[in-house]
Scaffold this motif. Structure first.
Motif, PDB file in Angstrom:
ATOM      1  N   VAL A 125       1.329  -1.009  -0.360  1.00 39.77           N
ATOM      2  CA  VAL A 125      -0.384   0.152   0.160  1.00 39.77           C
ATOM      3  C   VAL A 125       0.980   1.485  -0.457  1.00 39.77           C
ATOM      4  O   VAL A 125       1.408   1.506   0.954  1.00 39.77           O
ATOM      5  N   LEU A 126       0.864   2.108  -0.951  1.00 36.15           N
ATOM      6  CA  LEU A 126       1.751   3.396  -0.767  1.00 36.15           C
ATOM      7  C   LEU A 126       0.311   4.546  -1.205  1.00 36.15           C
ATOM      8  O   LEU A 126      -1.064   4.419  -0.435  1.00 36.15           O
ATOM      9  N   GLY A 127       0.947   5.767  -0.772  1.00 40.99           N
ATOM     10  CA  GLY A 127       0.203   7.051  -0.605  1.00 40.99           C
ATOM     11  C   GLY A 127      -0.701   7.438  -2.263  1.00 40.99           C
ATOM     12  O   GLY A 127      -0.171   6.595  -3.541  1.00 40.99           O
ATOM     13  N   GLY A 128      -1.435   8.228  -1.538  1.00 38.10           N
ATOM     14  CA  GLY A 128      -1.974   8.610  -2.999  1.00 38.10           C
ATOM     15  C   GLY A 128      -3.144   7.324  -3.235  1.00 38.10           C
ATOM     16  O   GLY A 128      -3.997   7.547  -4.335  1.00 38.10           O
ATOM     17  N   GLY A 129      -3.760   6.281  -2.185  1.00 37.21           N
ATOM     18  CA  GLY A 129      -4.744   5.266  -2.495  1.00 37.21           C
ATOM     19  C   GLY A 129      -3.839   4.085  -3.237  1.00 37.21           C
ATOM     20  O   GLY A 129      -4.547   3.500  -4.583  1.00 37.21           O
TER      21      GLY A 129
ATOM     22  N   ILE B   8       1.795  -8.090 -11.395  1.00 40.52           N
ATOM     23  CA  ILE B   8       1.172  -7.494 -10.312  1.00 40.52           C
ATOM     24  C   ILE B   8       0.737  -6.457 -10.436  1.00 40.52           C
ATOM     25  O   ILE B   8       0.711  -5.982 -11.942  1.00 40.52           O
ATOM     26  N   VAL B   9      -0.537  -6.288  -9.828  1.00 42.24           N
ATOM     27  CA  VAL B   9      -1.353  -5.375 -10.574  1.00 42.24           C
ATOM     28  C   VAL B   9      -1.660  -4.428  -9.456  1.00 42.24           C
ATOM     29  O   VAL B   9      -1.576  -4.514  -8.263  1.00 42.24           O
ATOM     30  N   GLU B  10      -1.739  -2.988 -10.676  1.00 42.77           N
ATOM     31  CA  GLU B  10      -2.367  -1.690  -9.254  1.00 42.77           C
ATOM     32  C   GLU B  10      -3.023  -1.284  -9.748  1.00 42.77           C
ATOM     33  O   GLU B  10      -3.637  -1.100 -10.370  1.00 42.77           O
ATOM     34  N   LEU B  11      -4.199  -1.200  -8.964  1.00 42.16           N
ATOM     35  CA  LEU B  11      -5.401  -0.581  -7.894  1.00 42.16           C
ATOM     36  C   LEU B  11      -5.055   0.709  -7.665  1.00 42.16           C
ATOM     37  O   LEU B  11      -4.100   0.818  -6.887  1.00 42.16           O
ATOM     38  N   LEU B  12      -6.363   1.315  -7.833  1.00 39.35           N
ATOM     39  CA  LEU B  12      -6.434   2.944  -7.014  1.00 39.35           C
ATOM     40  C   LEU B  12      -7.736   2.601  -5.906  1.00 39.35           C
ATOM     41  O   LEU B  12      -8.578   2.056  -6.445  1.00 39.35           O
ATOM     42  N   TYR B  13      -7.617   2.672  -5.059  1.00 36.56           N
ATOM     43  CA  TYR B  13      -8.051   2.852  -3.695  1.00 36.56           C
ATOM     44  C   TYR B  13      -9.046   4.493  -3.686  1.00 36.56           C
ATOM     45  O   TYR B  13      -8.070   4.917  -2.650  1.00 36.56           O
ATOM     46  N   PRO B  14      -9.684   5.427  -3.675  1.00 34.10           N
ATOM     47  CA  PRO B  14     -10.436   6.174  -3.864  1.00 34.10           C
ATOM     48  C   PRO B  14     -10.024   6.821  -2.397  1.00 34.10           C
ATOM     49  O   PRO B  14     -10.264   5.881  -1.895  1.00 34.10           O
ATOM     50  N   LEU B  15      -9.786   8.147  -2.272  1.00 35.34           N
ATOM     51  CA  LEU B  15      -9.755   8.723  -1.080  1.00 35.34           C
ATOM     52  C   LEU B  15     -10.825   9.473  -0.149  1.00 35.34           C
ATOM     53  O   LEU B  15     -11.532  10.193  -1.556  1.00 35.34           O
TER      54      LEU B  15
ATOM     55  N   SER C 177      -8.189   9.495   3.814  1.00 33.51           N
ATOM     56  CA  SER C 177      -8.194   8.198   4.867  1.00 33.51           C
ATOM     57  C   SER C 177      -8.893   7.699   3.789  1.00 33.51           C
ATOM     58  O   SER C 177      -9.560   8.439   2.082  1.00 33.51           O
ATOM     59  N   THR C 178      -8.984   6.075   3.361  1.00 38.04           N
ATOM     60  CA  THR C 178      -9.292   5.164   2.226  1.00 38.04           C
ATOM     61  C   THR C 178     -10.697   4.889   2.401  1.00 38.04           C
ATOM     62  O   THR C 178     -11.075   4.485   3.450  1.00 38.04           O
ATOM     63  N   THR C 179     -11.465   4.906   1.204  1.00 38.63           N
ATOM     64  CA  THR C 179     -12.743   3.977   1.087  1.00 38.63           C
ATOM     65  C   THR C 179     -12.919   3.416  -0.266  1.00 38.63           C
ATOM     66  O   THR C 179     -11.833   4.193  -1.410  1.00 38.63           O
ATOM     67  N   ASN C 180     -14.232   2.759  -0.402  1.00 39.39           N
ATOM     68  CA  ASN C 180     -13.953   1.694  -1.886  1.00 39.39           C
ATOM     69  C   ASN C 180     -14.879   2.623  -2.575  1.00 39.39           C
ATOM     70  O   ASN C 180     -15.667   2.096  -3.613  1.00 39.39           O
ATOM     71  N   GLY C 181     -16.064   4.080  -1.963  1.00 38.34           N
ATOM     72  CA  GLY C 181     -16.349   4.295  -2.779  1.00 38.34           C
ATOM     73  C   GLY C 181     -17.966   3.871  -2.574  1.00 38.34           C
ATOM     74  O   GLY C 181     -18.737   4.356  -3.442  1.00 38.34           O
ATOM     75  N   ARG C 182     -17.828   2.370  -1.880  1.00 40.10           N
ATOM     76  CA  ARG C 182     -19.818   2.220  -1.109  1.00 40.10           C
ATOM     77  C   ARG C 182     -20.047   2.360  -0.295  1.00 40.10           C
ATOM     78  O   ARG C 182     -20.654   1.849   0.392  1.00 40.10           O
ATOM     79  N   GLU C 183     -19.013   2.920   1.045  1.00 37.13           N
ATOM     80  CA  GLU C 183     -19.476   3.418   2.543  1.00 37.13           C
ATOM     81  C   GLU C 183     -20.503   4.929   2.155  1.00 37.13           C
ATOM     82  O   GLU C 183     -19.857   5.619   1.237  1.00 37.13           O
TER      83      GLU C 183
END
Length: 85
Positions: free
Chosen positions: A40-44, A67-74, A79-85
């Motif tokens: 996990v790196l900065g910026g989601g 290796i797959v890069e995913l973007l986890y919205p902030l 803080s991180t959220t998956n956009g469904r909360e």
């Protein structure tokens, strides 16, 4: 259980009122090829190491992983959220 092991999960431990711990699980990403490690790196940004590219138990385990890069919205607070909360 058929087709288990293809999701990236978030597990949080919470201390209950009686001092015990309870686990809360949530699926963050589905359809991965047997995720086995994450970074996990900065910026989601999340990098996921996959064992194989097959995304279900019926397919071949070839080709090899990746290796797959995913973007986890902030959220607004950073803080991180998956956009469904």
């Amino acid at each position: 259980k058929p087709n288990s092991g293809f999701d990236l999960l978030r597990i949080r431990l919470k201390k209950t009122a009686d001092g015990e711990y309870a686990a809360e699980g949530k699926s963050l990403f589905t359809g991965l090829g047997r995720p086995m490690d994450i970074c996990v790196l900065g910026g989601g940004r999340i990098f996921v190491a996959e064992y194989t590219r097959a995304t279900d138990s019926t397919g071949s385990q070839d080709p090899s992983g990746r290796i797959v890069e995913l973007l986890y919205p902030l959220t607004k607070t950073g803080s991180t959220t998956n956009g469904r909360e």
